[in-house]
Design an enzyme around this catalytic site. Sequence first.
Site: not given
Length: 196
Positions: A134, A168, A189
């Site tokens: 990530h 992220g 998200s």
Amino acid sequence: MYKTSSGDGIPCLCVTNRKLCQGDFYERIWQIAQKKEVDAILLREKDLSQSEYEKVAENVLRICQEADMMCILHSFWESARKLHCQNIHLPLGVLETLPEEERNYFHKIGSSVHSIEQAKRAEDLGADYVIAGHVFETDCKKGIPGRGLDFIQKVSGGVHIPVYGIGGICHKNAEAVFRAGAAGVCVMSGFMTIRQ
């Protein structure tokens, strides 16, 4: 194309997580597919058994087909074949065990990687793209620092296939990932949570 904070559009994969949806998951998929803010929807849903995943995949594939949106199934290549989906994303360990004759069925094969060595291995095995991460700190990997933009730059420079950054990533930092050499980004998200 995913709109960055500067207004530019960059290639993007929407990675699903139905647990983040505050409303109906399938309605959210339809909204994402209709708006064409992404290049494909990657149906991840790692908590499901193969039979459960297959039922969800059948519905998502139908929605994507109606909206003319590419759908990529995750992990369960046998289910992808059964549902006539030629786009599959596999963990590297699964890609390593996938027989060559099965590999030839798929139009697009992706793999998740966490190092330049893994990216090269995926490329050698015939992956058409990799998702590397990530990149930034994310709730999905709480307490584990992101690998950063240098990581994306090294992986992107070390293989000849497209590299998508994950982890992220949002409107504010997507452009930096793209400038670091990524072919595009993956967003979970930002698409799964319903915007107010």
